[in-house]
Design a protein around this motif. Sequence first.
Motif, PDB file in Angstrom:
ATOM      1  N   GLU A 141       0.838  -1.208   0.000  1.00 12.24           N
ATOM      2  CA  GLU A 141       0.000   0.000   0.000  1.00 12.24           C
ATOM      3  C   GLU A 141       0.874   1.260   0.000  1.00 12.24           C
ATOM      4  O   GLU A 141       0.627   2.212  -0.757  1.00 12.24           O
ATOM      5  CB  GLU A 141      -0.911  -0.016   1.238  1.00 12.24           C
ATOM      6  N   ASN A 144       2.325   1.565  -3.525  1.00 13.14           N
ATOM      7  CA  ASN A 144       1.497   1.552  -4.741  1.00 13.14           C
ATOM      8  C   ASN A 144       0.175   2.291  -4.649  1.00 13.14           C
ATOM      9  O   ASN A 144      -0.469   2.497  -5.681  1.00 13.14           O
ATOM     10  CB  ASN A 144       1.218   0.102  -5.146  1.00 13.14           C
ATOM     11  N   SER A 145      -0.255   2.669  -3.454  1.00 14.78           N
ATOM     12  CA  SER A 145      -1.592   3.256  -3.377  1.00 14.78           C
ATOM     13  C   SER A 145      -1.616   4.705  -3.889  1.00 14.78           C
ATOM     14  O   SER A 145      -0.871   5.555  -3.414  1.00 14.78           O
ATOM     15  CB  SER A 145      -2.096   3.230  -1.938  1.00 14.78           C
ATOM     16  N   SER A 149      -4.950   7.272   1.818  1.00 15.37           N
ATOM     17  CA  SER A 149      -5.024   6.536   3.081  1.00 15.37           C
ATOM     18  C   SER A 149      -3.890   7.006   3.989  1.00 15.37           C
ATOM     19  O   SER A 149      -2.917   7.622   3.531  1.00 15.37           O
ATOM     20  CB  SER A 149      -4.899   5.034   2.828  1.00 15.37           C
ATOM     21  N   ALA A 152      -0.607   5.761   2.729  1.00 16.32           N
ATOM     22  CA  ALA A 152      -0.091   6.516   1.572  1.00 16.32           C
ATOM     23  C   ALA A 152       0.391   7.898   2.006  1.00 16.32           C
ATOM     24  O   ALA A 152       1.404   8.411   1.499  1.00 16.32           O
ATOM     25  CB  ALA A 152      -1.172   6.639   0.502  1.00 16.32           C
ATOM     26  N   TYR A 201      -3.582  -2.032  -6.448  1.00 17.27           N
ATOM     27  CA  TYR A 201      -4.225  -0.737  -6.160  1.00 17.27           C
ATOM     28  C   TYR A 201      -4.844  -0.086  -7.386  1.00 17.27           C
ATOM     29  O   TYR A 201      -5.745   0.737  -7.255  1.00 17.27           O
ATOM     30  CB  TYR A 201      -3.250   0.199  -5.416  1.00 17.27           C
ATOM     31  N   THR A 202      -4.348  -0.454  -8.570  1.00 23.60           N
ATOM     32  CA  THR A 202      -4.995   0.032  -9.795  1.00 23.60           C
ATOM     33  C   THR A 202      -5.038  -1.111 -10.805  1.00 23.60           C
ATOM     34  O   THR A 202      -4.210  -2.035 -10.737  1.00 23.60           O
ATOM     35  CB  THR A 202      -4.211   1.209 -10.441  1.00 23.60           C
TER      36      THR A 202
END
Length: 488
Positions: A141, A144-145, A149, A152, A201-202
């Motif tokens: 996370e 890559n997020s 959040s 992130a 994440y995507t």
Amino acid sequence: MSAKIRLDAQNLGAVINRNIYGHFSEHLGRCIYGGLFVGEDSPIPNKKGMRTDVVEALKHIKVPVLRWPGGCFADEYHWEDGIGPKETRKRMVNTHWGGVVEDNSFGTHEFLELCEQIGCEPYINGNVGSGTVKEMSEWVEYLNSPGDSTVAQRRWANGRKEPWNVKYWGVGNENWGCGGNMRPEYYGDLYRRFNTYCRNYTKEHPLYRIACGPNVNDWEWMDGVMKVVGRYCDAITLHYYTHPRGWEEKGSATEFDTDEYYLTLRKAAYMEELIKGHTAIMDKYDPKHKVGLIVDEWGTWFTVEPGTNPGFLYQQNTMRDAMVAAINLNIFNNHADRVVMANLAQMVNVLQSVILTDGDQMLLTPTYHVFDLYKAHHDATLLPTEVECPVSGGMNSITVSASVKENVITVTAANLDCENAQQVTLDIANCDVQKVTARILTGEMHEKNTFEDKENVKIAEFTDFAVENGCVVMNLPACCVVEVTING
Ligand code: AHR
């Protein structure tokens, strides 16, 4: 002596994944600290702490992918110890490698910076042995997020707004050994659990999920793990090191006789049997070859250089290592339908390195030059080869692979015989040979580069060949690696 290599320019094999030319960097000895990273305050020229000389040399061989932070270190590494202000980063004991204090000054951001400077893809190996599912999930996370959040936002606070979208993720390392001494069934279940919480994440950047595979010929591990995780991973790993004598008394990197030279090369060539054997097991669970085989640790492992820390695995590198590299890389190319990545252990100052450093000095090893000679194979299409050659030291005296890219054929071959030159005829069907150029790396089997003589072994232009009846006839000296480029 004479040999013949046959290939057909229209008989296309699999695409050779450029990641076969990958590397491995662990928090071990002087690989990271001193080798790749010296810190911004160092008198050694650097950009954001990364050695400029080393980065430039790595760019030249077009390193495609770099694995980090281990190795055995990976299953003791807690990524949150290596982010944020350096003064507050945790100091830990590197229990696997020399018992030295690891100050975590090289962490996630530094690794991604290094990859950006080299121009390669990062491959991160997560901690299953002593880590938690939450920890690995949040590492993904953090990297890559794209959202906002709390995890992130920590990344933003540490200076990086955009996600890195790291693709390659290893779920544990050597979990049959230093990564937890597990049984295959237990690891398989753990893999499934950890992997579940490593999120994409995507849609554009799905993770490429890598399971821990066997050591050498542990067929049982491969079978047990493939049975449980085959449907949940993109690739599985294999580790195989070349020790001429054995695990205990490995043998010197620089002092060896002819018998030990051939013994080392025969052991390197065993990689082919391993790949065939493990592929056969993978075929049982994955007949369509959806799961790749990643040889993410390979290379020579000798006794450390006299007077150096035994836990630092620092060894010299000779023309024998160049032969080992040529053998392995040709095997990987020739099995490009299954082998999707390989990572030489290790990049700098550890085991079969491509670069050695001493303070502000740097040298390129014979192995580095083999990676240079082979770089045209990156993402080229394999052209399967047939070889007829004499036996030297109990093995075929020629190793070869060939590929084609944009109508240019590249053949990489080595004369493994350490005493005799041989005439090698390259017979290429369906190719009207127009222009041939070649490069060579050659030297007596003990030859190496030292900080006193850094260019003793280096690549030279090779001209001792002729085109006769459409064939390329080459006079290869003893102990050499060549790259032949053919325009037809
Ligand atoms: O490359 C050195 C070590 O060899 C790695 O840490 C480990 O994975 C392997 O046993």
